[in-house]
Enzyme design. Structure first.
Site, PDB file in Angstrom:
ATOM      1  N   HIS A 155       0.887  -1.279   0.036  1.00  0.00           N
ATOM      2  CA  HIS A 155       0.149   0.037  -0.087  1.00  0.00           C
ATOM      3  C   HIS A 155       0.790   1.379  -0.136  1.00  0.00           C
ATOM      4  O   HIS A 155       0.237   2.544   0.174  1.00  0.00           O
ATOM      5  CB  HIS A 155      -0.963   0.128   1.285  1.00  0.00           C
ATOM      6  CG  HIS A 155      -2.010  -0.962   1.015  1.00  0.00           C
ATOM      7  ND1 HIS A 155      -3.319  -0.785   0.723  1.00  0.00           N
ATOM      8  CD2 HIS A 155      -1.890  -2.234   1.882  1.00  0.00           C
ATOM      9  CE1 HIS A 155      -3.986  -1.863   0.815  1.00  0.00           C
ATOM     10  NE2 HIS A 155      -3.077  -2.618   1.353  1.00  0.00           N
ATOM     11  N   LYS A 188      -8.631  13.939   4.026  1.00  0.00           N
ATOM     12  CA  LYS A 188      -7.740  12.848   4.367  1.00  0.00           C
ATOM     13  C   LYS A 188      -6.648  13.143   5.333  1.00  0.00           C
ATOM     14  O   LYS A 188      -6.579  14.022   6.119  1.00  0.00           O
ATOM     15  CB  LYS A 188      -7.020  12.756   2.717  1.00  0.00           C
ATOM     16  CG  LYS A 188      -6.321  14.013   2.607  1.00  0.00           C
ATOM     17  CD  LYS A 188      -5.704  13.923   1.135  1.00  0.00           C
ATOM     18  CE  LYS A 188      -6.392  14.090  -0.211  1.00  0.00           C
ATOM     19  NZ  LYS A 188      -6.791  12.726  -0.868  1.00  0.00           N
ATOM     20  N   ARG A 189      -5.947  12.186   5.574  1.00  0.00           N
ATOM     21  CA  ARG A 189      -4.839  12.260   6.701  1.00  0.00           C
ATOM     22  C   ARG A 189      -3.926  13.400   6.287  1.00  0.00           C
ATOM     23  O   ARG A 189      -3.761  13.642   5.163  1.00  0.00           O
ATOM     24  CB  ARG A 189      -4.075  10.856   6.720  1.00  0.00           C
ATOM     25  CG  ARG A 189      -4.531   9.989   7.781  1.00  0.00           C
ATOM     26  CD  ARG A 189      -5.008  10.251   8.719  1.00  0.00           C
ATOM     27  NE  ARG A 189      -3.779  10.170   9.791  1.00  0.00           N
ATOM     28  CZ  ARG A 189      -3.479   9.249  10.556  1.00  0.00           C
ATOM     29  NH1 ARG A 189      -4.128   8.076  10.765  1.00  0.00           N
ATOM     30  NH2 ARG A 189      -2.306   9.436  11.356  1.00  0.00           N
ATOM     31  N   LYS A 230       0.544  14.454   0.795  1.00  0.00           N
ATOM     32  CA  LYS A 230      -0.671  14.697   0.244  1.00  0.00           C
ATOM     33  C   LYS A 230      -0.748  16.166  -0.018  1.00  0.00           C
ATOM     34  O   LYS A 230      -1.820  16.767  -0.891  1.00  0.00           O
ATOM     35  CB  LYS A 230      -1.680  14.390   1.230  1.00  0.00           C
ATOM     36  CG  LYS A 230      -1.666  12.776   1.428  1.00  0.00           C
ATOM     37  CD  LYS A 230      -2.671  12.521   2.457  1.00  0.00           C
ATOM     38  CE  LYS A 230      -2.612  10.764   2.957  1.00  0.00           C
ATOM     39  NZ  LYS A 230      -3.227  10.049   1.906  1.00  0.00           N
ATOM     40  N   THR A 271      -8.468   6.406  -2.095  1.00  0.00           N
ATOM     41  CA  THR A 271      -9.816   6.059  -2.413  1.00  0.00           C
ATOM     42  C   THR A 271     -10.853   7.113  -2.378  1.00  0.00           C
ATOM     43  O   THR A 271     -12.071   6.978  -2.618  1.00  0.00           O
ATOM     44  CB  THR A 271     -10.093   4.713  -1.286  1.00  0.00           C
ATOM     45  OG1 THR A 271      -9.503   5.319  -0.284  1.00  0.00           O
ATOM     46  CG2 THR A 271      -9.382   3.584  -1.741  1.00  0.00           C
ATOM     47  N   LYS A 297     -14.627   8.364  -3.821  1.00  0.00           N
ATOM     48  CA  LYS A 297     -15.811   8.589  -3.400  1.00  0.00           C
ATOM     49  C   LYS A 297     -16.232   9.817  -3.680  1.00  0.00           C
ATOM     50  O   LYS A 297     -17.488   9.823  -4.122  1.00  0.00           O
ATOM     51  CB  LYS A 297     -15.528   8.503  -1.713  1.00  0.00           C
ATOM     52  CG  LYS A 297     -15.103   6.955  -1.328  1.00  0.00           C
ATOM     53  CD  LYS A 297     -14.475   7.166   0.149  1.00  0.00           C
ATOM     54  CE  LYS A 297     -13.922   5.947   0.406  1.00  0.00           C
ATOM     55  NZ  LYS A 297     -13.041   5.787   1.736  1.00  0.00           N
TER      56      LYS A 297
HETATM   57  C1  26V Z   1       1.935   1.924   8.255  1.00  0.00           C
HETATM   58  C2  26V Z   1       2.114   2.079   9.298  1.00  0.00           C
HETATM   59  C3  26V Z   1       3.549   2.097   9.844  1.00  0.00           C
HETATM   60  C4  26V Z   1       3.758   1.642  11.164  1.00  0.00           C
HETATM   61  C5  26V Z   1       2.827   1.855  12.038  1.00  0.00           C
HETATM   62  C6  26V Z   1       1.205   1.966  11.860  1.00  0.00           C
HETATM   63  C7  26V Z   1       1.042   2.114  10.414  1.00  0.00           C
HETATM   64  C8  26V Z   1      -0.261   1.766  10.056  1.00  0.00           C
HETATM   65  C9  26V Z   1      -0.672   2.083   8.642  1.00  0.00           C
HETATM   66  C10 26V Z   1       0.528   2.121   7.804  1.00  0.00           C
HETATM   67  C11 26V Z   1       0.220   1.925   6.378  1.00  0.00           C
HETATM   68  C12 26V Z   1       0.295   2.875   5.578  1.00  0.00           C
HETATM   69  C13 26V Z   1      -0.007   2.648   4.193  1.00  0.00           C
HETATM   70  C14 26V Z   1      -1.434   3.203   3.705  1.00  0.00           C
HETATM   71  O1  26V Z   1      -2.408   3.319   4.391  1.00  0.00           O
HETATM   72  N1  26V Z   1      -1.533   3.334   2.526  1.00  0.00           N
HETATM   73  C15 26V Z   1      -2.573   3.857   1.840  1.00  0.00           C
HETATM   74  O2  26V Z   1      -3.376   2.500   1.260  1.00  0.00           O
HETATM   75  C16 26V Z   1      -4.571   2.959   0.586  1.00  0.00           C
HETATM   76  C17 26V Z   1      -5.487   2.023   0.404  1.00  0.00           C
HETATM   77  O3  26V Z   1      -4.588   1.116  -0.686  1.00  0.00           O
HETATM   78  C18 26V Z   1      -4.353   3.767  -0.708  1.00  0.00           C
HETATM   79  O4  26V Z   1      -5.622   4.246  -1.199  1.00  0.00           O
HETATM   80  C19 26V Z   1      -3.360   5.160  -0.189  1.00  0.00           C
HETATM   81  O5  26V Z   1      -3.045   5.843  -1.426  1.00  0.00           O
HETATM   82  C20 26V Z   1      -2.578   4.616   0.672  1.00  0.00           C
HETATM   83  O6  26V Z   1      -1.657   5.744   1.041  1.00  0.00           O
END
Ligand code: 26V
Length: 821
Positions: A366, A557-558, A563, A665, A669
């Protein structure tokens, strides 16, 4: 016992008197409240229990069906499920919304108001967790045997308040009043081991085997949440694990007579599932996080194998019966865990165990951002999961051996693809492990998947040429259109029938109506009603008045530098300056809405929130821009807020640095809700452009390729600063305290990151084309008929972005599972 339908309380879910009886019974017997002395929450819980009852029968029926057909199952392992509220979604999915609305009206209550009493399940950070929730909805709707596994966090995503313009985090105590959707399963309990040591022993067959002993154990207890598909035929299951202290662990201290110590230990181990980590931008290598990952993976695999073993002997057939999808690397410890179980507990030889493992797992990536890629120190692994570390070493050894045989002499290749990164003090690269241990690896949008294969994982694509695939993300039309935008849904259904709810590409039938003036009028009326509703909510909650006829320009968004909320702010300031200097011509009145949470430790992101609020304040105070420009920061953006905001969006801001947003996403939406996108050629924006047509989207900025070139030739942000007076003015105002007279240096670090720190996210490089593109937006908005026409075509051509399409692709191309009716 034999069950006949006459014993069920509600024999016909459309029968209003029996629904009313059920509701009042729940209120009295499950909540323990006298109907004359109740509050909204009591009614919400009573109602939720009745709905859960309706789901439960269908859910048992679905489980029986899977069992009888010996259906291959897919298990979606995810640290996050960002579900949001469930009441209305469940009612719409089982087709009883109107009936319950009636029942409540009969007792003087309003269903939509009651629904607000539900705490949302915010068990995720953002896109990744919400995607998991959309996929669960599609799995059930498509009648696929799909099961979610995750963690029952006691505290979900923090709630955000804004105090003096700054983000303040508050714990999300969502279980305070209980969770009416879950079934606690105290009997579904597994032991999860940590620490201890590994002993080698020789068995009677002469083989050397390993035992993991003297471990500190935690118990995982299951909670089940039913997941109804649209139409209510299939109800799947989401199983979330909660940590419970193990008896042994307590006993040790009890036996020593140390009662207090025993209770202390109990609390310590139960802390494991206490809280969701809110930082999705930087990997922070915390021990508790690794424990959470292994905890839920271990419990889930034990549970999966138990189900499988109930009617299969041996494990050779596992990949024919079970597919496991790893949502990012967070559950990738499942790979060595399955190897450990097969080898250490069932004596399966390495080679066989490895084939089973690779054929069972697949992994979704992701993000390409290096700082978000998961790595764990070898030292931490050794301490917590010694047996797994050794298995990972063995996996890596065999993999590297194979690579060196296929690519002799390429030592650099070996160094690059190794799971163990020796350059940064011995760390395990979890993405490498996930790729090596999966038969398929997918990215989440075309560009993202291509960049994955050509940049960070290019060596792996050479080693495993058929492993990498793309499956572009999707969103569920049930929640994001049918539920969130009731008026638009009704208009669509009136025009083309209701088939679109489960076959979103049918929206294409709306395309001819874009040229129908009467339809455009009605479409515009729906958007205006949604804007008016949002304006009323903002007034009620924030005491901010906005003009519902202004252009609603939205970025929710975050908050993250990539971003580029900063780019949006620079445009706002430029617009403000043009208005002040009277150079704006007949500028279109705008309301610029921001929303999103910053990771609690992400200083720059938090400062961006403060900047947005300070700019909003300055603009509010300036009578020169009254009625033409307004900035609002909506606090505590979450799934419920998203459902209120998205239907009202006219301009969807998707302005990430090209190559950095894996998919996005929110972009989907908003488009399917009739917003027009202003965006970069990044993530799924590219595919949205392909579907809606380039004349129906505003694209600006450098492409990923152009940025690469720009950086190669030495990107100099100063060049843009010096050559663009409006940019210079906006930056100077931020840097010199125009928006923060009480603390002129407040935003210096933000401006420094752009000018002195190389502008990693190319904000300055894209500013000119962004501002010019925004002028195009104004031009189009001045022609409401032309604007509406394009908005309708966005709705008509976004059907492909349904999560049903995405999940069907997974089912066919990765999981190999058919529907099970
Ligand atoms: C990473 C981490 C790092 C360690 C601690 C907690 C934590 C929690 C989540 C993440 C994942 C980050 C990656 C993420 O959320 N990617 C997003 O995924 C979406 C669904 O595929 C996508 O639409 C977004 O573009 C992408 O940023």
């Amino acid at each position: 016992m034999t069950v006949t339908s006459d014993i069920y309380e509600i024999s016909n879910p459309k029968d209003i008197p029996s629904l009313r009886r059920a509701l009042v019974n729940r209120l009295i017997y499950s909540i323990g409240k006298d109907p004359v002395e109740t509050n909204e929450r009591d009614w919400f819980f009573a109602l939720a229990y009745v709905v859960r009852d309706l789901l439960t029968l269908r859910w048992m029926e679905s489980m029986r069906r899977y069992y009888l057909q010996d259906a291959k199952r897919v298990y979606y392992l995810s640290m996050e499920f960002l579900i949001g509220r469930s009441l209305v979604n469940s009612l719409l999915n089982i087709g009883c919304y109107n009936e319950f609305k009636q029942v409540l009206e009969d007792v003087g209550l309003n269903l939509d108001e009651l629904a607000e009493a539900e705490e949302e399940a915010a068990l995720g950070n953002g896109g990744l967790g919400r995607l998991a929730a959309c996929y669960l909805d599609s799995l059930a709707t498509l009648q696929l045997p799909g099961f979610g596994y995750g963690i029952r966090y006691e505290f979900g995503m923090f709630s955000q308040s804004i105090e003096d313009g700054y983000q303040v985090e508050h714990p999300d105590n969502w279980l305070r009043y209980g969770n009416p959707w879950e079934f606690a399963r105290p009997d579904v309990l597994y032991r999860v081991q940590f620490r201890g040591r590994v002993v080698e022993y020789r068995e009677s067959d002469g083989e050397v085997r390993y035992r993991w002993i003297d471990t500190e154990d935690v118990m995982a207890m299951a909670y089940d949440i039913p997941v109804p598909g649209y139409g209510g035929e299939t109800v799947n299951n989401l199983r979330l694990w909660a940590a419970k202290a193990s008896r042994d662990f307590e006993l040790k201290y009890f036996n020593e007579g140390n009662y207090i110590k025993a209770v202390e230990q109990k609390t310590r181990s139960e802390n494991l599932s206490k809280v969701l980590y809110p930082d999705d931008t930087t990997q922070m290598g915390r021990q508790l996080r690794l424990k959470q990952e292994y905890f839920f993976v271990s419990a889930s695999l034990q549970d999966i194998l138990k189900t499988y073993s109930a009617d299969h002997r041996g494990f050779a057939a596992l990949p024919q019966e079970v597919a496991v999808q790893l949502n990012d690397t967070h559950p990738s410890i499942a790979i060595p865990e399955l190897m450990r179980i097969l080898m250490d507990e069932y004596r399966v030889p390495w080679h066989e165990a490895w084939n089973i493992t690779v054929q069972t797992f697949s992994y979704t990536n992701h993000t390409l951002l290096p700082e978000a890629l998961e790595v764990w120190s070898v030292r931490l692994f050794e301490e917590l999961l010694p047996r797994h570390l050794h298995i990972i070493y063995e996996i890596n050894y065999r993999f590297l051996k194979e690579v060196s045989e296929r690519f002799p002499g390429d030592l650099d290749l070996i160094r690059r693809v190794s799971v163990v990164d020796e350059e940064h003090g011995s760390r395990l690269r979890m993405s490498h492990l996930a790729i090596i241990g999966s038969h398929k690896v997918n990215g989440v949008a075309e560009l993202h998947s291509r960049l994955m294969k050509t940049t960070i994982f290019r060596d792996f694509d050479r080693i495993f040429p058929d492993r990498f695939v793309n499956i572009t993300n999707g969103i569920t039309p049930r929640r994001w259109l049918n539920q969130a935008n009731r008026d638009l849904a009704a208009l669509i259904t009136e025009s083309i029938g209701s088939g679109w709810v489960t076959d979103l590409e049918r929206l294409r039938e709306l395309a001819p109506l874009a040229d129908d003036a009467a339809f455009r009028e009605r479409f515009r009326a729906v958007k205006l009603a949604n804007k008016t509703r949002l304006a009323a909510l903002i007034d009620k909650r924030l005491a901010i008045r906005i003009d519902q006829t202004s252009l609603f320009d939205v970025q929710v968004k975050r908050i993250h530098e990539y971003k580029r909320q900063l780019l949006n702010v620079l445009h706002v300031i430029t617009r403000y300056n043009r208005l002040r200097s009277g150079k704006s011509g007949d500028i279109v009145p705008r309301t610029v809405i921001f929303g999103g949470k910053a990771a609690p430790g992400y200083h720059a992101a938090k400062l961006i929130i403060k900047l947005i609020n300070d700019v909003a304040k300055a603009i509010d105070r300036d009578p020169a821009v009254d009625g033409v420009l307004k900035v609002v920061f909506v606090p505590d953006y979450n799934v419920s807020r998203a459902m209120e905001i998205i239907p009202a969006v006219e301009l969807s801001e998707q302005i990430s640095t090209a190559g950095m947003e894996a998919s996005g996403t929110g972009n989907m939406k908003m488009a399917v809700n009739g917003a027009i996108t202003i965006g970069t050629l990044d993530g799924a924006n590219i595919e949205i452009r392909e579907h809606v047509g380039e004349e129906n989207i505003f694209i600006f900025g450098h492409t990923a390729g152009q940025l690469e070139e720009l950086r190669r030739d030495g990107y100099d942000p100063w060049r843009y600063y010096r050559s663009n007076d409006e940019l210079k003015l906006a930056l100077d105002m931020i840097a010199t305290g125009y928006f923060s007279p009480d603390e002129p240096d407040r935003f210096k670090s933000l401006v420094d990151s752009l000018l002195r720190d190389g502008d990693k996210f190319a904000v300055l490089a894209d500013y000119g084309s962004y501002v010019a593109c925004q002028e195009e937006v104004d031009r189009l908005y001045r022609d409401p008929e032309a604007w509406t026409r394009k908005a309708i075509l966005n709705v008509a051509h976004c059907g492909w972005f349904s999560s049903d399409r995405a999940v069907r692709e997974y089912a066919e191309r990765i999981w190999d599972i058919p529907t099970c009716r």
